[in-house]
Design a protein around this motif. Structure first.
Motif, PDB file in Angstrom:
ATOM      1  N   VAL A   2     -16.337  21.386  33.844  1.00  2.29           N
ATOM      2  CA  VAL A   2     -16.294  20.454  33.245  1.00  2.29           C
ATOM      3  C   VAL A   2     -15.379  21.586  31.835  1.00  2.29           C
ATOM      4  O   VAL A   2     -15.755  22.412  31.291  1.00  2.29           O
ATOM      5  N   MET A  34     -19.179  13.486  27.996  1.00  2.00           N
ATOM      6  CA  MET A  34     -18.513  13.268  29.212  1.00  2.00           C
ATOM      7  C   MET A  34     -19.819  13.753  30.170  1.00  2.00           C
ATOM      8  O   MET A  34     -19.895  13.012  31.760  1.00  2.00           O
ATOM      9  N   ALA A 101     -13.464  18.027  35.164  1.00  2.00           N
ATOM     10  CA  ALA A 101     -13.007  17.511  33.964  1.00  2.00           C
ATOM     11  C   ALA A 101     -12.521  17.839  32.058  1.00  2.00           C
ATOM     12  O   ALA A 101     -13.425  18.450  32.284  1.00  2.00           O
ATOM     13  N   SER A 105     -12.422  13.104  26.651  1.00  2.00           N
ATOM     14  CA  SER A 105     -12.052  12.010  26.875  1.00  2.00           C
ATOM     15  C   SER A 105     -12.964  11.482  27.333  1.00  2.00           C
ATOM     16  O   SER A 105     -14.088  11.269  27.557  1.00  2.00           O
ATOM     17  N   ILE A 115     -15.662   7.122  37.150  1.00  2.00           N
ATOM     18  CA  ILE A 115     -16.473   8.003  38.271  1.00  2.00           C
ATOM     19  C   ILE A 115     -17.312   7.897  39.781  1.00  2.00           C
ATOM     20  O   ILE A 115     -16.397   7.968  40.416  1.00  2.00           O
ATOM     21  N   VAL A 172     -10.230  13.327  34.550  1.00  2.00           N
ATOM     22  CA  VAL A 172     -10.992  13.740  35.218  1.00  2.00           C
ATOM     23  C   VAL A 172     -10.110  13.447  36.148  1.00  2.00           C
ATOM     24  O   VAL A 172      -9.720  12.766  36.856  1.00  2.00           O
TER      25      VAL A 172
END
Length: 234
Positions: A2, A34, A101, A105, A115, A172
């Motif tokens: 991330v 996320m 990611a 978002s 995902i 992502v």
């Protein structure tokens, strides 16, 4: 991984006292949105890079319960952008494909979890990168003209000089982490690698079933909150 090390300058004044990752949308921080999505997809460990207000972000992450387990990639000394950040974290990531990611978002899901769809589309024989995409008419807070065209087999072409393209990258993707091993020292963007690989047919994409919100500035944060409130009540 991330990517949470950005300065969040477009998000000021909300980032005057915190990293962008800790800006809240609908009562939850961006990074929690996320991380929770990744946990839903079965991710057990997440590497998070930190730079701006790093101590505060690390403190918040320590309060999380449940998956994923958090491993910190410390970028306090130098902001490395997406490619440099991934390269610095390579010893923590191993050799298997990884989700990467952004934290700005947020999305709602209509059909298959986004995902999960990305993971299902991943084919290391055909691709080095697979991006999660949103249809332009299913976005909020994205002011671009689209990023990619997609072939029937899912291979992506950058918009280039075209006035518009139907799909936007929504922050992502899956990639082979070794892609950054030959990258330059210091800061660089992953997009430079994608632009080299796309003409070889090695950059693919999958379009998500849902509505994407790019939370890049305070106005977009407010719009995302209103959209989520409507989704929860409607």
């Amino acid at each position: 991984m991330v990517l949470a090390a950005g300065l969040g300058t477009r998000m000021r004044p909300l980032t005057n006292d915190r990293p962008k990752a800790l800006v809240e949308v609908a009562g939850r921080t961006l990074i929690d949105h996320m991380l929770d999505r990744l946990a839903e997809a079965g991710v057990e460990t997440a590497v998070v890079n930190v730079h701006a207000f790093a101590d505060r972000l690390e403190g918040h992450l320590k309060t999380r319960a449940g998956a994923p387990q958090i491993v910190i990639s410390d970028e306090r000394g130098e902001l490395l952008e997406t490619g440099g950040g991934l390269r610095k974290a390579r010893p923590l990531l191993g050799e298997d494909p990884v989700f990467v990611a952004n934290i700005d978002s947020v999305w709602t899901q209509d059909g298959a979890p986004a995902i999960d769809s990305l993971a299902k589309a991943w084919d290391p024989e055909k691709m080095d990168v697979c991006l999660l995409l949103a249809r332009l008419d299913r976005t909020l807070g994205f002011d671009g003209a689209g990023d990619f065209f997609m072939a029937e087999d899912g291979a992506l072409t950058f918009r280039g000089e075209a006035p518009s393209a139907p799909y936007a990258y929504m922050g992502v993707h899956i990639c082979k982490p070794g892609l950054v091993d030959d990258g330059p020292e210091g800061a660089f963007s992953l997009a430079t690698i994608w632009r080299r690989l796309a003409p070889q047919g090695r950059v693919h994409g999958v379009v998500m079933d849902g509505f994407w919100m790019h939370v890049g500035d305070p106005g977009a944060r407010d719009e995302a909150e209103a959209k989520l409130a409507g989704a929860h009540t409607g």
